[in-house]
Design an enzyme around this catalytic site. Structure first.
Site, PDB file in Angstrom:
ATOM      1  N   ILE A  83       0.833  -1.212   0.000  1.00 42.08           N
ATOM      2  CA  ILE A  83       0.000   0.000   0.000  1.00 42.08           C
ATOM      3  C   ILE A  83       0.867   1.262   0.000  1.00 42.08           C
ATOM      4  CG2 ILE A  83      -1.701   1.333   1.306  1.00 42.08           C
ATOM      5  CD1 ILE A  83      -2.840  -1.461   2.202  1.00 42.08           C
ATOM      6  N   ALA A 163      -5.103   1.141   8.617  1.00 36.04           N
ATOM      7  CA  ALA A 163      -4.581  -0.194   8.928  1.00 36.04           C
ATOM      8  C   ALA A 163      -5.626  -0.993   9.714  1.00 36.04           C
ATOM      9  CB  ALA A 163      -3.264  -0.075   9.682  1.00 36.04           C
ATOM     10  N   ARG A 164      -5.490  -1.010  11.032  1.00 39.71           N
ATOM     11  CA  ARG A 164      -6.437  -1.666  11.922  1.00 39.71           C
ATOM     12  C   ARG A 164      -6.730  -0.738  13.097  1.00 39.71           C
ATOM     13  NH1 ARG A 164      -7.375  -4.357   8.235  1.00 39.71           N
ATOM     14  NH2 ARG A 164      -7.384  -6.636   8.009  1.00 39.71           N
ATOM     15  N   ASP A 188     -10.021   5.185   8.790  1.00 36.65           N
ATOM     16  CA  ASP A 188     -10.937   4.280   8.103  1.00 36.65           C
ATOM     17  C   ASP A 188     -11.300   3.106   9.000  1.00 36.65           C
ATOM     18  OD1 ASP A 188     -12.379   3.392   5.731  1.00 36.65           O
ATOM     19  OD2 ASP A 188     -10.882   1.792   5.594  1.00 36.65           O
ATOM     20  N   GLU A 193     -15.330  -2.084  16.064  1.00 41.43           N
ATOM     21  CA  GLU A 193     -16.137  -2.166  14.855  1.00 41.43           C
ATOM     22  C   GLU A 193     -17.271  -3.186  14.988  1.00 41.43           C
ATOM     23  OE1 GLU A 193     -13.775  -2.495  11.312  1.00 41.43           O
ATOM     24  OE2 GLU A 193     -12.574  -0.724  11.813  1.00 41.43           O
ATOM     25  N   HIS A 211     -14.455   1.683   7.351  1.00 42.91           N
ATOM     26  CA  HIS A 211     -13.602   0.560   6.928  1.00 42.91           C
ATOM     27  C   HIS A 211     -13.874   0.271   5.447  1.00 42.91           C
ATOM     28  CE1 HIS A 211     -11.283  -3.119   8.647  1.00 42.91           C
ATOM     29  NE2 HIS A 211     -10.901  -2.848   7.409  1.00 42.91           N
TER      30      HIS A 211
END
Length: 251
Positions: A83, A163-164, A188, A193, A211
């Site tokens: 990425i 990322a996370r 994002d 979540e 996300h």
């Protein structure tokens, strides 16, 4: 099969039961790279912020934090996988300095992309005007960005996370944004979540997307294609899948 991250799979149990776990590395690199660039431009130009204000009846181009040109600013990349590599031409077009903390990559390797190597994570934190995270979620990256790290960043800095969610200590980020330790953040991903709740939602100096950075018809096709290729390798040719993430499994 997972798309990229496998933090929601018990790899030990899968290995014990002879289950091959594979993923699709790089299937959405272009999408996430472009999404990240979009978030950088959004924060720099306050696009989402202004949109919210206009819809509230506030037509004032001087509201919010001070804006500056991107040219000459330092974009810091945490890790340098597919990425960040896809981002390089886009960042170069913006005429920014690109700095990366990638312990497994040599200075010479990064230089072939026009990227400077940060020798330490702290150097990346202190020098970046925009810090963009591109690491998997592991024990070593859980709450990678917390109070100490946010205090080291410039008060004018932006944090980008595609990322996370759990790579960032959300409570520490909320406090840093409220106290002015950093200027703004674009995310994002969030920590929770499952319930889709976050204190970040109430802050004006944040941009949050659901996300969605990986989403496109093209990335979906690429993921399906890679998945089927892995299945064919395992079931039709009795090969070990190319993108096996639990190599200790007997399959």
């Amino acid at each position: 099969m997972q798309s990229i991250g496998v933090d929601n799979v018990d790899l030990g149990a899968a290995t014990e039961h002879g289950v091959c776990v594979t993923n699709c590395p790089g299937f959405c690199s272009e999408e996430v790279a472009l999404h990240t660039i979009g978030l950088i431009i959004d924060l720099t130009r306050k696009l989402t912020y202004f949109d919210r204000k206009v819809r509230q009846g506030k037509w004032d181009p001087l509201l919010g934090y001070t804006t500056h040109r991107l040219e000459g600013k330092t974009v810091g990349l945490y890790f340098f996988g597919s990425i960040p590599r896809a981002m390089i031409p886009m960042l170069q077009a913006l005429n920014v300095r690109i700095l990366a903390y990638a312990p497994t990559k040599t200075k010479e390797f990064l230089e072939t992309y026009g990227v400077e190597k940060a020798e330490t994570f702290d150097a990346l934190l202190t020098e970046s005007d925009i810090l963009s995270l591109h690491c998997p979620l592991m024990d070593t990256t859980h709450h990678l960005i917390s109070e100490r790290e946010l205090k080291l960043m410039k008060k004018s800095a932006f944090l980008i996370n595609t990322a996370r969610g759990k790579v960032v200590d959300e409570a520490a980020l909320v406090k840093a944004l409220e106290d002015g330790d950093i200027q703004a953040a674009a995310l994002d991903v969030i920590e929770d979540e499952d319930t889709e709740q976050s204190r970040l939602f109430s802050l004006e100096n944040t941009v949050i997307t659901p996300h969605a950075a990986f989403v496109s018809e093209d990335s979906f096709y690429a993921a399906r294609k890679m998945t089927l290729e892995q299945l064919v390798q395992r079931l039709s040719t009795d090969q070990r899948p190319t993108h096996l993430v639990n190599p200790g499994v007997s399959c």
